[in-house]
Scaffold this active site. Structure first.
Site, PDB file in Angstrom:
ATOM      1  N   GLU A  55       0.831  -1.220   0.000  1.00  0.00           N
ATOM      2  CA  GLU A  55       0.000   0.000   0.000  1.00  0.00           C
ATOM      3  C   GLU A  55       0.862   1.266   0.000  1.00  0.00           C
ATOM      4  O   GLU A  55       2.050   1.218   0.324  1.00  0.00           O
ATOM      5  CB  GLU A  55      -0.926  -0.001   1.217  1.00  0.00           C
ATOM      6  CG  GLU A  55      -0.192   0.016   2.548  1.00  0.00           C
ATOM      7  CD  GLU A  55      -1.079   0.486   3.709  1.00  0.00           C
ATOM      8  OE1 GLU A  55      -1.721   1.541   3.579  1.00  0.00           O
ATOM      9  OE2 GLU A  55      -1.092  -0.190   4.749  1.00  0.00           O
ATOM     10  N   LYS A  97      -3.722  -3.108  15.074  1.00  0.00           N
ATOM     11  CA  LYS A  97      -3.423  -2.356  16.298  1.00  0.00           C
ATOM     12  C   LYS A  97      -4.594  -2.433  17.258  1.00  0.00           C
ATOM     13  O   LYS A  97      -5.752  -2.464  16.824  1.00  0.00           O
ATOM     14  CB  LYS A  97      -3.152  -0.889  15.947  1.00  0.00           C
ATOM     15  CG  LYS A  97      -1.786  -0.712  15.328  1.00  0.00           C
ATOM     16  CD  LYS A  97      -1.470   0.726  15.060  1.00  0.00           C
ATOM     17  CE  LYS A  97      -0.112   0.791  14.379  1.00  0.00           C
ATOM     18  NZ  LYS A  97       0.088   2.015  13.612  1.00  0.00           N
TER      19      LYS A  97
END
Ligand code: PSU
Ligand code: MN
Length: 326
Positions: A32, A166
């Protein structure tokens, strides 16, 4: 650069190296660009993007960093492309639903996990690596904030290698979502679902696999079963670089309160929370970040290599012959 017209008329702008690799059946890993434009300041972001590409190569595959520019999708960035994406201010974050608008309008766009996976599938690249995927946000039962990354996984035939997600997210709900939507999840040489900065989220992974060839076979089998969705492979951060989960949790709790106070929501929330955690954990989070960027990219390179070998060899031993019967 060679440009190829996709039947859907989306210009895919391949770098020379990626184009050659795809033609020869060599392994390629898509990456990405949102992490370049929104993850770190210049010039650290450019240096990091190059290190991540080097890690894919070390694993045995060719990196294809994805981005949007001039109405086309870059599939594989040259060094000059990386420099431009890293140094141009204000490149918008482009997730799946933003893609048609930014492609039609022109200009630059930084692809998230979701939109990079869309591009990877269009370009026939079966592997993608990202340090951290988006997921179901904490409090999603009222905000409905669920990353498009997860929705895209239900629609795109791409294997995604990550270090979990996360814990700014609700990792339990994220895993429930993946299960509900039949997206396979495997942890590599580890029993739990990892939590990016931390080795474990405290949640057991549905599957553990230790052998790269078996993972490659599981991915092919998922698609052979008729599924048109992604396959997730998670690998935890190296023990030496991991951050104590209590410290991360405390930072997140504070950041959530601050986000609410500052009225941050929608597609700006992920970056806001990440920055807040980075600030509290200081240099160690930057080090941890680099560590997972490298380890996920390297594993993706190795898996892409194992997968390319599997495709070249055809049916693996142990697969019943089509006419065999029993
Ligand atoms: N999580 C991370 N690092 C990131 C992102 C998420 O640990 O860089 C970025 C990725 O580009 C991901 C996007 O695809 O945020 C998800 O954003 P949202 O939650 O708005 O869907
Ligand atoms: Mn969101």
């Amino acid at each position: 650069m060679t440009t190829r017209r996709h039947p859907g008329d989306i210009p895919l702008v391949f770098s020379e190296e990626v184009s050659e690799a795809l033609h020869s059946g060599a392994p390629v890993v898509a990456l990405e660009s949102n992490v370049i434009t929104h993850g770190l300041p210049y010039p650290d972001n450019a240096a990091t993007a190059r290190k991540v590409e080097a890690a894919v190569r070390a694993g045995g595959a060719v990196p294809a960093t994805i981005g949007i520019e001039n109405g086309g999708i870059l599939v594989g960035m040259t060094d000059a492309d990386i420099e431009r994406f890293a140094s141009t201010p204000g490149i918008p974050k482009v997730s799946s639903r933003d893609m048609p608008v930014v492609l039609a309008r022109g200009g630059m766009g930084a692809t998230t996990v979701a939109s990079s996976v869309v591009a990877a599938e269009l370009a026939d690249i079966p592997f993608f690596a990202s340090a951290g995927i988006g997921g179901v946000h904490r409090g999603a039962e009222t905000t409905m904030d669920i990353s498009s990354d997860l929705i895209q996984f239900t629609r795109s035939k791409v294997a995604v290698v990550c270090a979990g997600a996360k814990s700014i997210l609700d990792l339990g709900l994220t895993m429930e979502f993946l299960e509900t939507h039949c997206v396979p999840l495997v942890s590599y040489r580890f029993d739990d679902f990892p939590a990016f900065y931390c080795r474990t989220s405290g949640i057991r992974s549905p599957h553990r696999l230790d052998d790269e060839a078996v993972i490659a076979r599981a991915i092919e089998t998922h698609w052979a079963l008729g599924n048109r969705s992604s396959f997730l492979v998670a690998t935890p951060i190296k023990e030496a670089d991991a951050i104590d989960s209590r410290e991360v949790d405390a930072a997140i709790a504070d950041a959530m309160v601050a986000a609410e106070r500052d009225g941050v929501r929608g597609n700006g929330l992920t970056k806001y929370l990440m920055r807040a955690v980075d600030k509290v954990t200081e240099g160690r989070s930057a080090k941890a970040n680099m560590s997972v960027l490298i380890s996920t990219a390297e594993l993706a390179g190795r898996l892409a290599l194992a997968h390319a070998r599997l495709r070249a060899e055809g049916l693996p031993a142990g697969t019943p012959a089509p006419e065999g019967g029993r």
